[in-house]
Write an enzyme that holds these catalytic residues in place. Structure first.
Site, short mmCIF file in Angstrom:
data_model
loop_
_atom_site.label_atom_id
_atom_site.label_comp_id
_atom_site.label_asym_id
_atom_site.label_seq_id
_atom_site.Cartn_x
_atom_site.Cartn_y
_atom_site.Cartn_z
N HIS A 13 -0.81 -0.08 -9.80
CA HIS A 13 -1.55 -0.99 -8.91
C HIS A 13 -2.13 -2.18 -9.69
O HIS A 13 -3.34 -2.40 -9.71
CB HIS A 13 -2.65 -0.24 -8.15
CG HIS A 13 -3.04 -0.94 -6.88
ND1 HIS A 13 -3.45 -0.28 -5.75
CD2 HIS A 13 -3.08 -2.26 -6.54
CE1 HIS A 13 -3.72 -1.15 -4.79
NE2 HIS A 13 -3.50 -2.37 -5.25
N GLU A 59 -4.19 7.28 -5.25
CA GLU A 59 -4.37 6.61 -6.53
C GLU A 59 -5.71 7.01 -7.14
O GLU A 59 -6.69 7.12 -6.40
CB GLU A 59 -4.31 5.08 -6.34
CG GLU A 59 -2.95 4.65 -5.83
CD GLU A 59 -2.86 3.14 -5.52
OE1 GLU A 59 -3.82 2.41 -5.82
OE2 GLU A 59 -1.84 2.72 -4.98
N ARG A 113 0.84 -1.19 0.00
CA ARG A 113 0.00 0.00 0.00
C ARG A 113 0.88 1.25 0.00
O ARG A 113 1.89 1.30 0.73
CB ARG A 113 -0.92 0.02 1.23
CG ARG A 113 -2.11 -0.92 1.16
CD ARG A 113 -3.11 -0.53 0.06
NE ARG A 113 -4.25 -1.46 -0.03
CZ ARG A 113 -4.34 -2.47 -0.87
NH1 ARG A 113 -3.35 -2.74 -1.72
NH2 ARG A 113 -5.42 -3.23 -0.90
P1 NAD Z 1 -1.46 -11.24 5.27
O1 NAD Z 1 -2.50 -10.81 6.25
O2 NAD Z 1 -1.32 -12.68 4.95
O3 NAD Z 1 -0.02 -10.72 5.76
C1 NAD Z 1 0.20 -9.48 6.35
C2 NAD Z 1 1.25 -9.67 7.44
O4 NAD Z 1 1.57 -8.38 7.97
C3 NAD Z 1 0.77 -10.54 8.60
O5 NAD Z 1 1.70 -11.59 8.84
C4 NAD Z 1 0.69 -9.57 9.77
O6 NAD Z 1 1.01 -10.18 11.01
C5 NAD Z 1 1.73 -8.54 9.37
N1 NAD Z 1 1.58 -7.28 10.08
C6 NAD Z 1 0.46 -6.71 10.56
N2 NAD Z 1 0.75 -5.57 11.22
C7 NAD Z 1 2.09 -5.44 11.17
C8 NAD Z 1 3.00 -4.49 11.67
N3 NAD Z 1 2.57 -3.44 12.39
N4 NAD Z 1 4.31 -4.66 11.43
C9 NAD Z 1 4.74 -5.73 10.72
N5 NAD Z 1 3.94 -6.69 10.22
C10 NAD Z 1 2.63 -6.53 10.45
O7 NAD Z 1 -1.74 -10.38 3.96
P2 NAD Z 1 -1.19 -10.67 2.48
O8 NAD Z 1 -2.17 -11.50 1.73
O9 NAD Z 1 0.22 -11.13 2.56
O10 NAD Z 1 -1.26 -9.20 1.85
C11 NAD Z 1 -0.39 -8.18 2.31
C12 NAD Z 1 -0.80 -6.84 1.73
O11 NAD Z 1 -0.57 -6.85 0.32
C13 NAD Z 1 -2.28 -6.49 1.84
O12 NAD Z 1 -2.60 -5.91 3.09
C14 NAD Z 1 -2.48 -5.50 0.72
O13 NAD Z 1 -2.31 -4.19 1.22
C15 NAD Z 1 -1.36 -5.83 -0.26
N6 NAD Z 1 -1.86 -6.29 -1.57
C16 NAD Z 1 -1.54 -5.57 -2.68
C17 NAD Z 1 -1.99 -5.99 -3.93
C18 NAD Z 1 -1.61 -5.26 -5.22
O14 NAD Z 1 -2.25 -5.47 -6.26
N7 NAD Z 1 -0.60 -4.42 -5.23
C19 NAD Z 1 -2.82 -7.13 -4.03
C20 NAD Z 1 -3.12 -7.84 -2.88
C21 NAD Z 1 -2.63 -7.41 -1.65
#
Ligand code: NAD
Length: 310
Positions: A284, A265, A236
């Site tokens: 994105h 965005e 993000r």
């Molecule tokens: P997920 O929930 O499996 O993993 C997120 C991880 O971040 C978890 O392990 C959580 O414990 C950790 N986390 C939470 N708070 C934290 C903090 N303060 N410090 C450090 N770590 C922390 O999610 P995911 O499926 O791996 O997705 C991750 C992110 O990817 C989503 O939140 C989304 O913003 C982004 N995403 C982007 C796209 C894109 O098209 N660019 C698509 C899908 C997801």
């Protein structure tokens, strides 16, 4: 009554809305401007959104809504607290695009290391190579084997990105708010944020956008990083203070950055990263291979089915 506010991202004609159509009267808008949201959803039972924000003010007026489906993993565009207070269920789609988003993070990293696009453009301009001006002097190549990748947010996408990076010979330092030590191996271990910042050659962001993670890449954290570090963000935009990253790229402190997401965005033309050296910006799209979009659609329909079945 099911309303999709911004179907354009999902539906260039190559995936099917059939499963949702079976469950109600479906209206799919291509895009919805903020001032159009209220009118379009005020009598809806179910609303789907990909990027259109659903605010407390809107939800408080639309009292027929019972279920909001976020057609994405990150759900920061919905005021979930307000929805909870109003008794509206909200479901995101956590795992439809893990492979795609991790693959894209690696693609961004490889592009920073190899500049394939730039070199291809050189050749197409008729500039194959010459002894005094090889294009790789301008776009030097970097080997990843033996280098360290710091993964901030070691969830689904972070772990998958790390798995691919290890296949390239990289070592992993992972930082996460919740640690699962069973994920540690000879080439992958957890670290505190400070150690990750100091020791990583590449830093890739995969944590959600929370108040605790907003601006996690800033002047102070960048100062702790290795000179020439590479930064990847396909999570993000607001995780990075863009002015600080611009300054660090232009001074050479950060060797390169590649981002699929920005603070606002679509990108504003005064976004600081547009003035930075050695930056790649994509719109994105990490989540968007057809395979992922169809999976997203199927899970969105399954979520609604589960809701309807109680
Ligand atoms: P997920 O929930 O499996 O993993 C997120 C991880 O971040 C978890 O392990 C959580 O414990 C950790 N986390 C939470 N708070 C934290 C903090 N303060 N410090 C450090 N770590 C922390 O999610 P995911 O499926 O791996 O997705 C991750 C992110 O990817 C989503 O939140 C989304 O913003 C982004 N995403 C982007 C796209 C894109 O098209 N660019 C698509 C899908 C997801």
């Amino acid at each position: 009554k099911i309303v999709v506010l911004d179907g354009y991202t999902l539906n260039p004609g190559d995936i099917s809305w059939e499963e949702l159509e079976k469950m109600g009267q479906l209206t799919v808008y291509d895009r919805t401007k903020p001032e159009e949201v209220l009118e379009r959803i005020k009598t809806a039972d179910v609303v789907y959104t990909n990027k259109t924000p659903l605010t407390k003010e809107v939800l408080e007026v639309c009292r027929s809504i019972k279920f909001i489906g976020v057609l994405a993993t990150g759900y920061n565009i919905v005021d979930v607290e307000a929805a909870k207070t109003l008794g509206i269920k909200v479901a995101n789609i956590p795992s439809y695009g893990t492979a795609a988003v991790a693959q894209f993070a690696i693609a961004l990293l490889l592009e920073l290391c190899h500049h394939v696009g730039e070199h291809s453009d050189c050749v197409k301009r008729g500039d194959w190579s010459s002894s005094k001006d090889w294009c790789f002097w301008n776009h030097p190549l970097t080997e990843l084997a033996g280098k360290t990748m710091g993964v901030i947010g070691f969830g689904r996408i972070g772990q998958e990105t790390a798995r691919i990076a290890q296949a390239l010979g990289m070592k992993i330092l992972a930082y996460d708010a919740y640690q699962r030590t069973e994920l540690e191996t000879e080439t992958c271990r957890y670290a505190e944020l400070d150690e990750l910042l100091v020791r990583s050659d590449v830093i890739t962001l995969h944590c959600p956008l929370f108040p605790s993670t907003k601006g996690i890449i800033n002047k102070e954290t960048i100062a702790k990083m290795k000179d020439g570090v590479l930064i990847i963000n396909d999570s993000r935009g607001p995780l990075i203070v863009e002015e600080d990253l611009r300054d660090a790229l232009n001074s050479g402190k950060v060797g390169g950055a590649a981002v699929d997401v920005v603070s606002t965005e679509p990108i504003r033309m005064d976004n600081p990263l547009l003035e930075a050296k050695n930056v790649i910006i994509t719109p994105h799209i990490a989540w968007a291979p057809r395979e992922s979009r169809q999976r997203l659609m199927n899970i969105a329909a399954d979520n609604l089915k589960c809701f309807l079945e109680g």
